[in-house]
Design a protein around this motif. Sequence first.
Motif, short mmCIF file in Angstrom:
data_model
loop_
_atom_site.label_atom_id
_atom_site.label_comp_id
_atom_site.label_asym_id
_atom_site.label_seq_id
_atom_site.Cartn_x
_atom_site.Cartn_y
_atom_site.Cartn_z
N LEU A 292 -4.78 -16.24 2.31
CA LEU A 292 -5.06 -15.82 3.70
C LEU A 292 -4.13 -14.30 3.77
O LEU A 292 -4.57 -13.36 4.48
CB LEU A 292 -4.36 -16.43 4.74
N LEU A 293 -2.74 -14.24 3.27
CA LEU A 293 -2.06 -13.01 2.99
C LEU A 293 -2.83 -11.96 2.74
O LEU A 293 -3.00 -10.84 3.16
CB LEU A 293 -0.66 -13.02 2.50
N ASP A 300 -9.23 -8.53 7.08
CA ASP A 300 -10.12 -9.43 7.52
C ASP A 300 -9.16 -10.47 8.27
O ASP A 300 -8.79 -11.41 7.74
CB ASP A 300 -10.64 -10.13 6.33
N LEU A 301 -8.87 -10.05 9.47
CA LEU A 301 -7.96 -10.86 10.29
C LEU A 301 -8.76 -12.25 11.02
O LEU A 301 -8.10 -13.12 11.25
CB LEU A 301 -7.29 -10.05 11.23
N GLU A 302 -9.98 -11.80 11.11
CA GLU A 302 -10.53 -12.93 11.72
C GLU A 302 -10.42 -14.25 10.82
O GLU A 302 -10.50 -15.54 11.46
CB GLU A 302 -12.20 -12.56 11.91
N LEU A 303 -10.77 -14.13 9.63
CA LEU A 303 -10.90 -15.40 8.70
C LEU A 303 -9.51 -16.00 8.70
O LEU A 303 -9.31 -17.11 8.94
CB LEU A 303 -11.06 -14.91 7.33
N ALA A 304 -8.42 -15.04 8.59
CA ALA A 304 -7.17 -15.61 8.64
C ALA A 304 -6.68 -16.40 9.91
O ALA A 304 -5.98 -17.37 9.93
CB ALA A 304 -6.04 -14.54 8.11
N ALA A 305 -7.21 -15.89 11.10
CA ALA A 305 -6.97 -16.11 12.62
C ALA A 305 -7.57 -17.77 12.77
O ALA A 305 -6.92 -18.38 13.01
CB ALA A 305 -7.41 -15.59 13.46
N GLY A 306 -8.69 -17.58 11.98
CA GLY A 306 -9.30 -19.02 12.27
C GLY A 306 -8.67 -20.12 11.26
O GLY A 306 -8.54 -21.23 11.73
N VAL A 307 -8.46 -19.94 10.12
CA VAL A 307 -7.68 -20.76 9.36
C VAL A 307 -6.32 -21.42 9.85
O VAL A 307 -5.83 -22.39 9.96
CB VAL A 307 -7.72 -20.41 7.84
N SER A 308 -5.43 -20.28 10.10
CA SER A 308 -4.33 -20.37 10.74
C SER A 308 -4.02 -21.19 11.71
O SER A 308 -3.26 -21.98 11.91
CB SER A 308 -3.42 -19.16 10.85
N ALA A 309 -5.08 -21.07 12.67
CA ALA A 309 -5.19 -21.75 13.97
C ALA A 309 -5.25 -23.33 13.87
O ALA A 309 -4.82 -24.26 14.33
CB ALA A 309 -6.37 -21.43 14.81
N GLU A 310 -6.18 -23.71 12.64
CA GLU A 310 -6.63 -24.85 12.35
C GLU A 310 -5.20 -25.62 11.52
O GLU A 310 -4.99 -26.74 11.87
CB GLU A 310 -7.62 -25.16 11.45
N MET A 311 -4.58 -24.80 10.76
CA MET A 311 -3.57 -25.38 9.86
C MET A 311 -1.99 -25.50 10.63
O MET A 311 -1.32 -26.27 10.76
CB MET A 311 -3.42 -24.64 8.80
#
Length: 516
Positions: A292-293, A300-311
């Motif tokens: 993600l980093l 690509d902040l959108e992908l990281a934001a989505g995964v981080s929100a879940e985890m």
Amino acid sequence: MKPTVRTLLDRDDLALTLRTDAASLPDGALDTAVPWVHSSDLDDPAPFLERGQVLLTTGTQFGTDAGRDDPAAFDAYVARLREAGIAALGFGTEVVRATPELLVEACARHGLPLLEVPYRVPFIRVARTIADLNAADANARQAWALQAQRAISLAALRPDGLGATLTELSRRLDTWVGLVDAAGALDREAPVGGLGQPALGEVVGEARSMLRRGQRASRTLEAGTSVGRSQRMTLQTLGAGGALRGVLVIGDSAELDAAGREVVTAVIALAGLALEQNRDLDRARGHLRSGLLRSMLAGDLELAAGVSAEMWGPLPQDPVRVAISDLPAEHDDRMAEFLELRADEKQGRLFFGRAGEQVVVIAEDADQGVAGELATEFDVPVGVSDAASVADLARLHEQATRALERSRETGTGVTWFDDISRQGVLAFLARTDARAVARATLEPLIDYDRANGTGLLETTRTWLEHGGQFDATAQELGVHRHTVRSRIALAEKLLGRDLSGFHARADLWAALLATE
């Protein structure tokens, strides 16, 4: 329960009588555990005794004539037994003679319980009683240990197996149990709040020291002595040397016997296994964070934001800073756990990931203190960027990288990009690869000063700092302006360059910066 002197006195089949006045005995004298009973009529049996034993004697060594008894001999005899640490002396009455009153008095003076054994009670019966009671106690403790290990093993199968295991251990030992994780924080305890301050702080501090050393170890600690409520704590590291997973702490552990130690050993094994399993999961999460980093640095902040929100929770909010740290040797897992703990405290608003041999932390501006914590806890250089929008992450990463390079060179814990950027572009020339050239440039001045005891280099530096103004330089150095002019002229001759132009002065200033 192990048999004691009181146990012998309470046995009707032995019919023992305590001849020593109870008021003359030390506190707990009758409650001393008795491991064995020995009999001897030697005048000095002390070399053949072990502490805690009960000694039985018929009194042959004292003779049969009470009229010839020597008080000093009785006193010396009892003193030797007391020094040997025996729990009690048993006198077999009427075998040779009645219990000597001088012996009774000597035992009272030295605080040694004196038991009178009736003629009809053979010494072997007393010895067998102690042996049978100790065997029964050992069997009971072994059964307790097996039952406790079974209960602890079942607890380990629960959803929070590690927490349930520690709770069961606390219940079985009837004491406080805590687990300090690899990051040096109290992760679990049972019962909750069972250990107050300052003892808790002392225990956690000692656990952190053990984790920093990185070696498998166990030790005891007298905690809380500053408030007069000392508690004996046992600390045991968990995990392999160089990859410690935490420290198990057991309170009030001075009385642990072999059965208790077996149970603790079982818990150490189960806790170590659970933590190793957690480490495998943590490493998988670490790989996800690293991926993600890379995505975030690529924009690509959108992908990281989505995964981080879940985890873990939402990403840090603007303004953010980037901090980059070198991984500490042999402690990368502990740093990861340390940052996981901080991320949990911020409910995800602190993100980190591994990039090669470095750790990159993205934190909200208010949480910039984590950089200092990393530098202090792990003794590593840290570089920190300016505060800006998370959309500028690539630029902030570059700033933190430059600050980290300066932190390595200067040896300071944390270097802020803002501090070095205020020094101007030339400050970035103060790098290892520029120093050799800079040293060669300044060497004529350095050699001249060394040979003549002058301050030519210092004068040149001050002159450049004052923009080439001779009057200001002379005032700063406390010399005449003509002296400054002559020194600069000599410097130009030694350096082989004309310092009246901007480019020559800038190059010389860069050389001075590079050698700082």
